[in-house]
Design a protein around this motif. Structure first.
Motif, short mmCIF file in Angstrom:
data_model
loop_
_atom_site.label_atom_id
_atom_site.label_comp_id
_atom_site.label_asym_id
_atom_site.label_seq_id
_atom_site.Cartn_x
_atom_site.Cartn_y
_atom_site.Cartn_z
N UNK A 1 0.84 -1.17 0.00
CA UNK A 1 0.00 0.00 0.00
C UNK A 1 0.89 1.24 0.00
N UNK A 2 0.65 2.16 -0.96
CA UNK A 2 1.45 3.37 -1.06
C UNK A 2 0.82 4.49 -0.25
N UNK A 3 1.67 5.20 0.42
CA UNK A 3 1.17 6.37 1.14
C UNK A 3 1.56 7.61 0.36
N UNK A 4 0.73 8.60 0.45
CA UNK A 4 0.99 9.85 -0.26
C UNK A 4 1.98 10.68 0.54
N UNK A 5 2.99 11.19 -0.16
CA UNK A 5 3.97 12.03 0.51
C UNK A 5 3.36 13.37 0.84
N UNK A 6 3.68 13.93 2.00
CA UNK A 6 3.14 15.25 2.33
C UNK A 6 3.74 16.30 1.40
N UNK A 7 2.92 17.28 1.02
CA UNK A 7 3.41 18.32 0.14
C UNK A 7 4.35 19.24 0.93
N UNK A 8 5.30 19.80 0.21
CA UNK A 8 6.23 20.71 0.86
C UNK A 8 5.52 22.02 1.14
N UNK A 9 5.66 22.50 2.34
CA UNK A 9 5.05 23.76 2.71
C UNK A 9 6.10 24.85 2.67
N UNK A 10 6.44 25.26 1.46
CA UNK A 10 7.44 26.30 1.29
C UNK A 10 6.87 27.43 0.46
N UNK A 11 7.55 28.55 0.49
CA UNK A 11 7.19 29.68 -0.35
C UNK A 11 8.50 30.26 -0.86
N UNK A 12 8.97 29.73 -1.97
CA UNK A 12 10.27 30.10 -2.52
C UNK A 12 10.17 31.38 -3.35
N UNK A 13 11.32 31.90 -3.72
CA UNK A 13 11.35 33.16 -4.45
C UNK A 13 10.65 33.04 -5.80
N UNK A 17 5.56 37.02 -6.32
CA UNK A 17 5.27 38.00 -7.36
C UNK A 17 6.02 39.27 -6.99
N UNK A 18 7.08 39.57 -7.70
CA UNK A 18 7.87 40.74 -7.35
C UNK A 18 8.25 41.60 -8.55
N UNK A 19 8.00 41.11 -9.77
CA UNK A 19 8.33 41.89 -10.96
C UNK A 19 7.37 43.07 -11.08
N UNK A 20 7.90 44.23 -11.38
CA UNK A 20 7.09 45.44 -11.47
C UNK A 20 6.02 45.31 -12.55
N UNK A 21 6.36 44.73 -13.70
CA UNK A 21 5.38 44.60 -14.79
C UNK A 21 4.22 43.70 -14.36
N UNK A 22 4.51 42.63 -13.65
CA UNK A 22 3.46 41.72 -13.19
C UNK A 22 2.59 42.39 -12.13
N UNK A 23 3.22 43.13 -11.22
CA UNK A 23 2.45 43.84 -10.19
C UNK A 23 1.55 44.89 -10.82
N UNK A 24 2.07 45.64 -11.80
CA UNK A 24 1.25 46.63 -12.50
C UNK A 24 0.07 45.98 -13.19
N UNK A 52 2.38 27.41 -10.97
CA UNK A 52 1.02 27.79 -11.39
C UNK A 52 0.52 29.09 -10.76
N UNK A 53 1.06 29.45 -9.60
CA UNK A 53 0.58 30.65 -8.89
C UNK A 53 1.78 31.43 -8.36
N UNK A 54 1.77 32.74 -8.64
CA UNK A 54 2.75 33.65 -8.04
C UNK A 54 1.98 34.59 -7.13
N UNK A 55 2.55 34.92 -5.99
CA UNK A 55 1.79 35.63 -4.97
C UNK A 55 2.61 36.76 -4.34
N UNK A 56 1.90 37.83 -3.95
CA UNK A 56 2.49 38.96 -3.23
C UNK A 56 1.53 39.37 -2.11
N UNK A 94 -0.95 30.47 -15.63
CA UNK A 94 -0.22 30.96 -14.47
C UNK A 94 -1.02 32.14 -13.91
N UNK A 95 -1.23 32.15 -12.61
CA UNK A 95 -2.01 33.20 -11.98
C UNK A 95 -1.10 34.07 -11.12
N UNK A 96 -1.37 35.36 -11.15
CA UNK A 96 -0.67 36.32 -10.30
C UNK A 96 -1.67 36.80 -9.25
#
Length: 130
Positions: A1-13, A17-24, A52-56, A94-96
């Motif tokens: 029986x396979x167990x599902x690995x827990x997803x990584x709870x990280x928020x990498x660079x 969302x930090x590019x000025x054009x994307x923020x605008x 899939x998602x960039x966030x600020x 991809x969502x901003x």
């Protein structure tokens, strides 16, 4: 029986969302999801990205003059998002996202987390995921 690995709870660079054009783009053409205490501006980003998602996160200076308080609230929002983030959106787009703290008082982490989760649920229904 396979167990599902827990997803990584990280928020990498590359997930931020930090590019000025994307923020605008988010502020000019973004759709608004307004829940108590948290506003979410989001837009489909046409540029290719490996996530899939960039966030600020933002806390208005008008409401909270002290940078210490603004940073505290941003840290709480980032942590709540990191623990409950949307990994799969169900589409190839991809969502901003821009989370804006709209309450006039300093909410606890639990309150902020519940509002972030509610906002993410509204976001998922808005894009038709799940």
């Amino acid at each position: 029986m396979m167990t599902e690995l827990p997803r990584k709870q990280t928020l990498r660079k590359h997930e931020r969302l930090y590019e000025k054009t994307a923020l605008d783009l988010v502020f000019q053409k973004g759709s608004l999801i307004n829940t108590p205490s948290i506003k979410l501006l989001w837009v489909v980003d046409k540029r290719k990205s490996n996530v899939p998602v960039k966030v600020a996160f933002s806390v208005p200076k008008r409401a909270f003059k002290s940078a210490v308080i603004r940073n505290l609230l941003k840290r709480r929002m980032r942590e709540a998002y990191r623990k409950n983030k949307v990994l799969k959106t169900g589409t190839d787009n991809t969502y901003a996202l821009m989370f804006i703290y709209s309450a006039r008082k300093i909410n606890s982490y639990r309150e902020i987390e519940s509002k972030i989760v509610l906002t993410l649920q509204h976001f998922k229904t808005a894009i038709g995921a799940e």
